[in-house]
Design an enzyme around this catalytic site. Sequence first.
Site, PDB file in Angstrom:
ATOM      1  N   LYS A  64       0.843  -1.196   0.000  1.00 56.70           N
ATOM      2  CA  LYS A  64       0.000   0.000   0.000  1.00 56.70           C
ATOM      3  C   LYS A  64       0.883   1.253   0.000  1.00 56.70           C
ATOM      4  O   LYS A  64       1.987   1.219   0.539  1.00 56.70           O
ATOM      5  CB  LYS A  64      -0.862   0.038   1.279  1.00 56.70           C
ATOM      6  N   ARG A  97     -10.067 -11.852   2.089  1.00 57.63           N
ATOM      7  CA  ARG A  97     -10.832 -12.982   1.547  1.00 57.63           C
ATOM      8  C   ARG A  97     -10.067 -14.289   1.680  1.00 57.63           C
ATOM      9  O   ARG A  97     -10.668 -15.358   1.767  1.00 57.63           O
ATOM     10  CB  ARG A  97     -11.212 -12.688   0.081  1.00 57.63           C
TER      11      ARG A  97
END
Length: 483
Positions: A261, A335
């Site tokens: 990020k 996920r």
Amino acid sequence: MAIRLGTARSVPATAPVVAHGVTTEGLASVPGPVGRAELERLGFEAKAGQVQVLPHDGSLTVLVGLGAADAVHADALRKAAAAMAKALGKHDKVVTTLAADAANGTLDEAAAARAVAEGVLLGSYAYTAQKSAPKPPALAQVTLAGSTAKAVREAIAVGEAIAAAQNLARDFVNEPGGSLTAPVFADRAAALAKASGLKVKVMDEAAIRRAGLGGLLGVNRGSTLPPRLVQLTYEPATRAAATLAFVGKGLTFDSGGLSIKPGTGMETMKSDMGGGAAVIAAMSALVAVGAPNRVRAFVPMTDNMLGGDATRPGDVLKTRNGKTIEVLNTDAEGRLILADALALASEEKPDGIIDLATLTGACMVALGLKIAGLMGRDAAFVDQVRSAAGRAGERVWELPLPEDYKQLYESKVADMKNIAGPYGGSITAGLILQEFVGDGIPWAHLDIAGPSWATADEPECPTGGTGFGVRTLIELACTFRKG
Ligand code: BES
Ligand code: MN
Ligand code: ZN
């Protein structure tokens, strides 16, 4: 030190600080030293959450706005009580008629007292664990003047348990990622759960490997710290009406992994365990509120780092239910760990599964910072979650899970990819989670990326972790009905 909440039939004559609730309509006949014209000059309009302190013969009369009389519901009252507690935080003892003043045809005094109890505890919350010399809070006792009936006292106790749980979730979220690592988070969760009357099982790295939780191991691969998977069980005192499973994303810090990020995107990523925190904190209140359903909780815990042997884009992970996932972006890691946890939860065939996860930035784009995305399978179950959230005063909005979007995450090399293109990111993430929910099990997913973190101070919550989801989960555990 927690604030003590008590009841009294009336306001003691000697009380130094007395707070009253005032509706817009009630402005004409306010208690205390000044009349309507003076209040107007002071700018007090009795808006929900507005607080006006008036000195009066050496004591303080405090007016707390409740808004329009026909709109005084639990949410407005919780907010008003929070604003009151914040404004009066420097006083030791406060007496308030707020619950009695707010009670009306749709909100009885017990329900009002519960909302006031919740508001007082939530509004007084501060995270001071990292301060070298934190100022101890002055407010120690709040007395609700009005009814002292058993129903009112019990409602206050329920409100206290729920708000305490929500504040615990905030503490977990606010603790830095280098401090609340996966092993520490698991130890804290286990200690809290034991003290709250729950059964606890903590899976360490070896147990996680034996169980074939390849998604969790894949995300953990870039970390020097081991993963954990915490399982908690709440058994009701009498025969359980039904069994629910709560699943929470416990990503203790999300750097993005090798798909790293940018700096600003990482600033708040200690909050990426907000779903797991909500699950663990909600579980800790179930004995106190006497929920009638059995609840099993599953919280996978790890950070997402970029060590020399971190999962590489292109790697394939094999998850608990046998399905394989091609990892094309290591920042879509939630996920991957939830895949294993949902598969594990499904093996016990609960009557419903709900997961909470700070899953996608796309959900913040779609719904903003205050509303969680709700997705799921089995309309009746999704309806139960939506109405539980409504009663709990937490905002959710449903997004669809369309069959034809599944092609967006088809993989050439594995059963699926972990990303699905630039559009509908919350929906495709939800569809990927659904791949790991056992056939026929009702399931709901809350994407809490927005509401789990407050970007500005508000009456009910300072900047930082909000504990979003705790109240919905407790309400669901109390009200869920099978079939
Ligand atoms: N934890 C983030 C989602 C998030 C972002 C939560 C901002 C709270 C605030 C999640 O792991 C993530 O990075 N998601 C990616 C998915 C993408 C790579 C498909 C995202 O939303 O950008
Ligand atoms: Mn991520
Ligand atoms: Zn994440």
